[in-house]
Design a protein around this motif. Structure first.
Motif, mmCIF file in Angstrom:
data_model
loop_
_atom_site.group_PDB
_atom_site.id
_atom_site.type_symbol
_atom_site.label_atom_id
_atom_site.label_comp_id
_atom_site.label_asym_id
_atom_site.label_seq_id
_atom_site.Cartn_x
_atom_site.Cartn_y
_atom_site.Cartn_z
ATOM 1 N N LEU A 1 54.629 55.438 14.916
ATOM 2 C CA LEU A 1 54.945 56.794 14.464
ATOM 3 C C LEU A 1 55.125 56.867 12.951
ATOM 4 O O LEU A 1 54.844 57.903 12.349
ATOM 5 N N ALA A 2 55.592 55.784 12.344
ATOM 6 C CA ALA A 2 55.771 55.772 10.893
ATOM 7 C C ALA A 2 54.453 56.023 10.176
ATOM 8 O O ALA A 2 54.426 56.640 9.115
ATOM 9 N N LEU B 1 54.440 63.234 16.036
ATOM 10 C CA LEU B 1 55.828 63.538 16.383
ATOM 11 C C LEU B 1 55.947 64.857 17.145
ATOM 12 O O LEU B 1 56.731 64.961 18.090
ATOM 13 N N PRO C 1 59.857 56.383 7.060
ATOM 14 C CA PRO C 1 59.651 57.391 8.100
ATOM 15 C C PRO C 1 58.640 58.421 7.610
ATOM 16 O O PRO C 1 58.617 58.747 6.422
ATOM 17 N N PRO C 2 57.818 58.946 8.493
ATOM 18 C CA PRO C 2 56.885 59.984 8.055
ATOM 19 C C PRO C 2 57.648 61.225 7.610
ATOM 20 O O PRO C 2 58.751 61.493 8.075
ATOM 21 N N ASP C 3 57.057 61.986 6.714
ATOM 22 C CA ASP C 3 57.711 63.205 6.220
ATOM 23 C C ASP C 3 58.096 64.134 7.361
ATOM 24 O O ASP C 3 59.137 64.782 7.324
ATOM 25 N N GLU C 4 57.261 64.197 8.407
ATOM 26 C CA GLU C 4 57.536 65.073 9.546
ATOM 27 C C GLU C 4 58.828 64.692 10.275
ATOM 28 O O GLU C 4 59.435 65.528 10.935
ATOM 29 N N PHE C 5 59.242 63.448 10.153
ATOM 30 C CA PHE C 5 60.448 62.965 10.813
ATOM 31 C C PHE C 5 61.667 63.787 10.393
ATOM 32 O O PHE C 5 62.547 64.083 11.195
ATOM 33 N N GLY D 1 52.697 60.432 11.551
ATOM 34 C CA GLY D 1 53.709 61.478 11.677
ATOM 35 C C GLY D 1 53.240 62.712 12.414
ATOM 36 O O GLY D 1 54.038 63.414 13.034
#
Length: 106
Positions: A5-6, A12, A84-88, A9
């Motif tokens: 997921l990283a 998510l 972490p992805p920005d969407e996280f 993103g």
């Protein structure tokens, strides 16, 4: 899963509000959800962490991304942390800023 997921993103949103995926410092796993206040509290003072504990706000497992390797991007490049992805941050309140903390406990 979080290593994958990283680097992806955009996936998510497909997992949000479904199965419990987010590990917390309280020993629980909660769904990835915009409506549930999970707080990234690693950078907070012990006093503020105690306030979050007192109001039973779930906090993101400290170090979740520290020992993961990105998956699906030629992973296996060695240790280190992933970002972490920005969407996280659409699902987890970043408590290092005052607005994130106030939104979480508001």
């Amino acid at each position: 899963l979080w290593g994958y997921l990283a680097g992806h993103g955009e996936t998510l949103a497909l997992l949000a509000d479904g199965w419990p995926l987010v590990p917390t410092n309280e020993g629980k796993v909660v769904p990835l959800s915009r409506s549930q206040a999970v707080v990234a509290s690693a950078s907070l003072s012990p006093e503020l962490r105690m306030v979050l504990e007192a109001i039973e706000a779930p906090t993101l497992l400290d170090g979740l991304f520290d020992k993961l390797e990105p998956q699906g991007q030629g992973g296996g490049q060695g240790g280190g942390s992933v970002r972490p992805p920005d969407e996280f941050w659409e699902y987890v309140f970043n408590a290092c800023d005052r607005g994130g903390l106030l939104a979480a406990v508001g």
